[in-house]
Write an enzyme that holds these catalytic residues in place. Structure first.
Site, PDB file in Angstrom:
ATOM      1  N   ASP A  12     -28.090  30.484 -89.261  1.00 43.25           N
ATOM      2  CA  ASP A  12     -27.064  30.806 -88.034  1.00 43.25           C
ATOM      3  C   ASP A  12     -27.753  31.355 -86.786  1.00 43.25           C
ATOM      4  O   ASP A  12     -27.169  32.259 -86.392  1.00 43.25           O
ATOM      5  CB  ASP A  12     -25.725  31.414 -88.466  1.00 43.25           C
ATOM      6  CG  ASP A  12     -25.347  30.920 -89.669  1.00 43.25           C
ATOM      7  OD1 ASP A  12     -25.377  29.740 -90.214  1.00 43.25           O
ATOM      8  OD2 ASP A  12     -24.695  31.912 -90.646  1.00 43.25           O
ATOM      9  N   GLU A 219     -17.384  23.956 -87.679  1.00 41.99           N
ATOM     10  CA  GLU A 219     -17.879  25.351 -87.564  1.00 41.99           C
ATOM     11  C   GLU A 219     -19.085  25.334 -86.630  1.00 41.99           C
ATOM     12  O   GLU A 219     -19.459  24.152 -86.152  1.00 41.99           O
ATOM     13  CB  GLU A 219     -18.163  25.860 -88.959  1.00 41.99           C
ATOM     14  CG  GLU A 219     -19.535  25.250 -89.577  1.00 41.99           C
ATOM     15  CD  GLU A 219     -19.580  25.818 -90.957  1.00 41.99           C
ATOM     16  OE1 GLU A 219     -18.848  26.617 -91.553  1.00 41.99           O
ATOM     17  OE2 GLU A 219     -20.667  25.458 -91.630  1.00 41.99           O
TER      18      GLU A 219
HETATM   19  O1  FUB Z   1     -23.753  31.719 -92.925  1.00 41.17           O
HETATM   20  C1  FUB Z   1     -22.549  31.541 -93.313  1.00 41.17           C
HETATM   21  C2  FUB Z   1     -21.953  30.257 -92.756  1.00 41.17           C
HETATM   22  O2  FUB Z   1     -22.552  29.047 -93.156  1.00 41.17           O
HETATM   23  C3  FUB Z   1     -21.642  30.252 -91.326  1.00 41.17           C
HETATM   24  O3  FUB Z   1     -20.892  31.225 -90.685  1.00 41.17           O
HETATM   25  C4  FUB Z   1     -21.480  28.761 -91.315  1.00 41.17           C
HETATM   26  O4  FUB Z   1     -21.560  28.349 -89.654  1.00 41.17           O
HETATM   27  C5  FUB Z   1     -22.345  28.100 -92.177  1.00 41.17           C
HETATM   28  O5  FUB Z   1     -23.726  28.240 -91.324  1.00 41.17           O
END
Ligand code: FUB
Length: 316
Positions: A12, A219
């Protein structure tokens, strides 16, 4: 494309140019032994580090060390997920997603005098905040906007129009998809200045993308601005793409423009886009080095380029 930091698992990546150097604020993956499930409990991260690139061609980013630990956050429950940093008036604000003591994701703020931290967390989460994946964007006029939200383990389906639902509800089939949220921050960058609104992504005809569209939002919101246009990029989750959409307003609506990255090894895909020294870079992750373990991801860098019509794609 190359790996940026082979000696540890990180994911991320939020990249920012501060003082002409490129800082990367990733999630810090670790093996917790928690079995994989749809809530994402196996992503059980406990701290953040900051990485530095002095030059785009530098073989590997340098780890400047830990900048925030879950144990230092008064409202902490568990799981430090994606974070992002913005500078305003010479101070640096780190926004992070974490579950509180009731296992509900909220967004928090931590503050530092330098981009290298350490960051000092405020005692409470942002009032009215929910879900995950904050992206902090400072516009040319100095206003800071926060983009956020994530489905499934990110809990966005528990809310509608900023109100908690009694029962979580995911739109189906031809219904409009569940959008990310955007909100202007207060002048001191620590609270929402208004109610959050929907980041609507439309097709060319202006219709909001449907829940069964493989390009709908899931997301990993990111915002950058190029030649006066706002670029909202994001992950599509279970169709595993990175896509982007554009608008002339930070609030949208955003018109879907294309795919930036095809599915990578590992369930999640997440990124940031940064213009640096006249070039445009994509920071992202995959799970190749861990043998496909989705919760142990490694950072990568690639170069993007614009066409004359403003469209964006990976550089050959
Ligand atoms: O790293 C945890 C979660 O996985 C992130 O918040 C999401 O975007 C995904 O990458």
């Amino acid at each position: 494309m190359r790996y940026l930091f082979p000696s540890d698992y990180m994911a991320d990546p939020s990249g920012h140019v501060f003082n002409n150097r490129l800082y990367i604020y990733p999630s810090h993956d670790r093996e917790s032994g928690i079995p994989e499930n749809d809530n994402g409990d196996h992503f059980d991260m406990k701290d953040y580090h900051v990485l530095l690139l002095d030059d785009p061609e530098q073989a590997e980013a340098r780890d400047l060390g830990k900048i925030l630990d879950v144990e230092d956050i008064p409202w902490a429950g568990r799981q430090l997920w994606d974070n992002d940093v913005v500078e305003k008036n010479g101070r640096y604000y780190l926004f992070f997603s974490m579950k509180d003591k009731t296992d509900t994701f909220r967004l928090g703020v931590a503050v530092s005098a330098t981009p290298e931290g350490p960051f000092h967390p405020l005692p409470d989460p942002i009032r009215g905040s929910y879900s995950i994946d904050p992206c902090a964007f400072k516009d040319d006029d100095g206003e800071v906007y926060l983009y956020f939200g994530g489905l499934w383990g990110g809990q966005l389906q528990r809310y509608r129009d900023n109100r908690a639902l009694e029962n979580a509800c995911l739109p189906e089939g031809g219904e409009p998809s569940l959008p990310a949220r955007v909100v202007k921050m207060t002048a001191d960058v620590t609270q929402f200045a208004e109610e959050t609104s929907a980041v609507v992504i439309t097709d060319d005809a202006g219709n909001p993308l449907r829940a069964d569209d493989p390009h709908r939002f899931f997301e990993a919101s990111w915002m950058h601005k190029h030649a006066g246009t706002y670029y909202f990029s994001y992950s599509t989750g279970d169709s595993h793409l990175l896509c982007y959409a554009t608008s002339l307003s930070p609030y949208g609506p955003f018109r879907f423009r294309g795919e930036l990255l095809q599915p990578v090894v590992g369930w999640t895909t997440h990124h940031s886009i940064v213009e640096w020294r006249g070039r445009c870079f994509l920071f992202h992750h995959d799970s190749v080095p861990s043998g496909g373990r989705t919760w142990l991801r490694s950072l990568k860098i690639a170069e993007l380029e614009y066409e004359d019509d403003g469209s964006l794609h990976l550089k050959e």
